[in-house]
Design an enzyme around this catalytic site. Structure first.
Site, PDB file in Angstrom:
ATOM      1  CG  ASP A 246       5.647  -9.230  24.029  1.00 13.36           C
ATOM      2  OD1 ASP A 246       5.921 -10.433  23.862  1.00 13.36           O
ATOM      3  OD2 ASP A 246       6.320  -8.305  23.528  1.00 13.36           O
TER       4      ASP A 246
ATOM      5  CB  ILE B 130       8.919  -0.323  18.034  1.00  9.43           C
ATOM      6  CG1 ILE B 130      10.106  -0.257  17.063  1.00  9.43           C
ATOM      7  CG2 ILE B 130       7.917   0.790  17.727  1.00  9.43           C
ATOM      8  CD1 ILE B 130       9.750  -0.545  15.618  1.00  9.43           C
TER       9      ILE B 130
ATOM     10  CG  HIS C 234       5.162   1.187   5.315  1.00  6.38           C
ATOM     11  ND1 HIS C 234       5.030  -0.130   4.986  1.00  6.38           N
ATOM     12  CD2 HIS C 234       5.964   1.209   6.418  1.00  6.38           C
ATOM     13  CE1 HIS C 234       5.714  -0.887   5.830  1.00  6.38           C
ATOM     14  NE2 HIS C 234       6.286  -0.089   6.718  1.00  6.38           N
ATOM     15  CG  LEU C 235       4.480   8.297   5.667  1.00  8.82           C
ATOM     16  CD1 LEU C 235       3.821   9.644   5.910  1.00  8.82           C
ATOM     17  CD2 LEU C 235       5.505   8.392   4.545  1.00  8.82           C
ATOM     18  N   GLY C 236       6.301   5.047   8.870  1.00  6.66           N
ATOM     19  CA  GLY C 236       6.830   4.809  10.215  1.00  6.66           C
ATOM     20  C   GLY C 236       8.302   5.102  10.367  1.00  6.66           C
ATOM     21  CB  ALA C 237      11.260   3.651   9.007  1.00  2.00           C
TER      22      ALA C 237
ATOM     23  CB  CYS D 215       2.739   2.520  13.195  1.00  2.13           C
ATOM     24  SG  CYS D 215       1.666   3.955  13.157  1.00  2.13           S
TER      25      CYS D 215
ATOM     26  CD  GLU E 139       2.394  -1.421   3.219  1.00  2.00           C
ATOM     27  OE1 GLU E 139       3.607  -1.297   2.944  1.00  2.00           O
ATOM     28  OE2 GLU E 139       1.930  -1.204   4.346  1.00  2.00           O
TER      29      GLU E 139
ATOM     30  CG  ASP F 272       2.746   4.234   8.507  1.00  4.21           C
ATOM     31  OD1 ASP F 272       2.559   5.088   7.622  1.00  4.21           O
ATOM     32  OD2 ASP F 272       3.880   3.763   8.775  1.00  4.21           O
TER      33      ASP F 272
END
Length: 530
Positions: free
Chosen positions: A173, A154, A281-284, A232, A263, A258
């Site tokens: 990373d 991602i 939590h709308l990422g997907a 996110c 949660e 997000d």
């Protein structure tokens, strides 16, 4: 009998149909996952469990599922699955990390725009009949530096989209190679450098012990004044209390979240702060992503249950359907070698070395390792399988090593297993013949050619006359039929071995008679899963 799969969360009708089309006996009860007691009562009859986030797969649930072989999570996050307990029970846990990559990356970009231009606040103000142009002065993304924490699947898409927006991208990373950074057109940096340089920071890492509060109070203090932070990925990556303080002080100019540490998030220190954009939590949460992950999990679970192919497993090496066909006999060889040594070893094992020679050395060694280790561990724990074996070995302090060699000897490829205890070392080698059947080709360094049968007898002795007669007569006199008989010796008059393939397991009194002759150093019955 067809494998049985339970879908206990909402999945698309198309995904349900995939199971049916593949010959899976599927039960679709999307409300069951929310009723843990009802799920506990039903789970015992199923081979597979397909879920989203509502179903909680606990150790208690796994204990009630003796037939369960695979759990498929439609989506990336598997926080609702006890993966350690699943591994110990030998249950594969799969997810679908690629089905919602674009959707989640797009949401992060959208949140970045929203916080840069204060769109939610401006929208609310305008709906109230106000016209506050001067209040909502935003900033451009073009020319700004974006710090990406986690440049995997991602994160890599976010990097690509950000470069399209003419942003300069720096990424932290530890697993990002220089080659991939160059390919993405980004600069690989250390975390402190990213914090000091970034105008926007976006997180795209899983929640682990290493990433928990990666944006801690101290690290937030290291950021550039006026930075905007987007998350996110997963709750718990950012210290929300510290971020709220930094927003109130003006050090952080804005944030877009997000995901939250707890949660569903009904309260948070970030709620109701100026220039904080929050979504549930709308990422997907796009039609395309939900359909993609549902279809993928159905295909992956069906492939595993029907062909043994393993895709996107979190606790098992991936094995494609093509690999499963080619490697099937080799996986059996690895298991048989492990079973042989495991049954011969009654002391704590210190090390297991697996040597791959020739053609087999280029195969999926992780899967072969799991099979060999499972063979060893089953001798003392029959419930062990390829998933749980590495966990069991690690708990017992067994050191595993792997060696690859170019072709040597008469065989195109073979596997050799060497197991060491505090007192001794045992070794056995095997291969696959052109007929696709596994063979033992060496024991204790002595060359042989022996088929693998369900019931076998292994003996060691000095190379002296009369061994064959004693074995044959004793078996025959006691009604034990010998299907095949293989001998080997190190040299004339030295160490010798015999491996008998029997129709049935020899009774204990027969074995005692052989031992009573005084001709054998070792008389060991063996069983193999053929």
């Amino acid at each position: 009998m067809a494998p049985k799969v339970l879908i206990s969360d909402k999945l698309s009708d198309a995904a349900v149909q995939i199971f049916r089309d593949r010959g899976i006996d599927v039960t679709f009860e999307p409300a069951l996952g929310k009723d843990k007691d009802a799920l506990l009562a039903r789970i015992g009859e199923f081979d597979g469990l397909a879920i989203r986030s509502a179903t909680k797969v606990t150790e208690k649930l796994l204990e009630a599922a003796p037939n369960l072989k695979v759990i498929g999570r439609a989506g990336i996050g598997t926080d609702n699955v006890d993966k350690d307990a699943a591994s110990k029970k030998g249950v594969i846990v799969m997810n679908t990390p690629y089905g919602n990559m674009i959707t989640t990356a797009e949401h992060a970009i959208a949140m970045m725009f929203a916080v840069a231009r204060q769109i939610p606040e401006a929208n609310a103000s305008t709906h109230e009949g106000k016209w506050e142009k001067s209040r909502f002065m935003g900033v451009e993304l073009s020319g700004k530096t974006l710090g990406v924490i986690g440049a995997g699947n991602i994160g890599g898409i976010v990097c690509d989209r950000a470069r399209g927006l003419k942003m300069k991208v720096v990424a932290y990373d530890p697993f990002l190679s220089e080659e991939r950074a160059i390919k993405l057109g980004i600069e690989k940096v250390e975390l402190d450098d990213l914090l000091a340089r970034a105008d926007f920071i976006t997180l795209h890492v899983p929640f682990t012990d290493q990433t928990k509060n990666i944006l801690s109070r101290d690290n937030i203090a290291k950021t550039k004044t006026g930075v905007r932070i987007v998350n996110c990925a997963r709750g718990g990556l950012v210290d929300e209390d510290a971020l709220a303080d930094a927003l109130k002080s003006g050090h952080v100019a804005g944030a877009a979240f997000d995901v939250f540490a707890v949660e569903p998030a009904t309260e948070s220190p970030l709620f109701n702060l100026p220039n904080v954009v929050v979504t549930p939590h709308l990422g997907a949460a796009t039609t395309e992503a939900q359909e993609n992950v549902a279809l993928q999990v159905a295909e992956q679970m069906s492939d595993y249950l029907l062909t043994g192919a393993v895709t996107n497993a979190l606790n098992m090496p991936s094995v494609t359907a093509e690999e499963a066909k080619v490697m099937g006999p080799w996986i059996k060889v690895a298991e048989h070698l492990g079973a042989f040594v495991g049954q011969m070893t009654d002391e704590p094992i210190k090390t297991i070395e697996i040597i791959y020679n020739g053609s087999v050395a280029s195969m999926n060694l992780e899967a072969l390792n799991c099979s060999a280790i499972a063979g060893v561990m089953k001798a003392t724990n029959p419930d062990v399988n390829m998933v749980s074996a590495p966990v069991v070995a690690r708990e017992r302090g067994v050191e595993i090593s792997t060696t690859q060699q170019d072709k040597t000897g008469a065989f195109d490829g073979y596997i050799k297993l060497v197991v060491k205890t505090a007192k001794r070392e045992r070794s056995v080698a095997g291969t696959v013949f052109t007929d696709g059947k596994p063979r033992f080709i060496q024991i204790k360094g002595i060359n042989i050619d022996a088929e693998v049968g369900a019931h076998m007898l292994y003996t060691t002795n000095e190379d002296v006359p009369g061994i064959i007669g004693t074995l044959g007569n004793t078996m025959g006199e006691n009604g034990v039929n010998i299907a095949n008989f293989t001998l080997g010796r190190s040299d004339r008059g030295k160490d010798a071995i015999a491996l008998l393939y029997l129709d049935d397991q020899p009774p204990a009194p027969v074995l005692d008679k052989l031992r009573a002759t005084g001709m054998f150093q070792n008389v060991s019955p063996l069983r193999f899963n053929v």
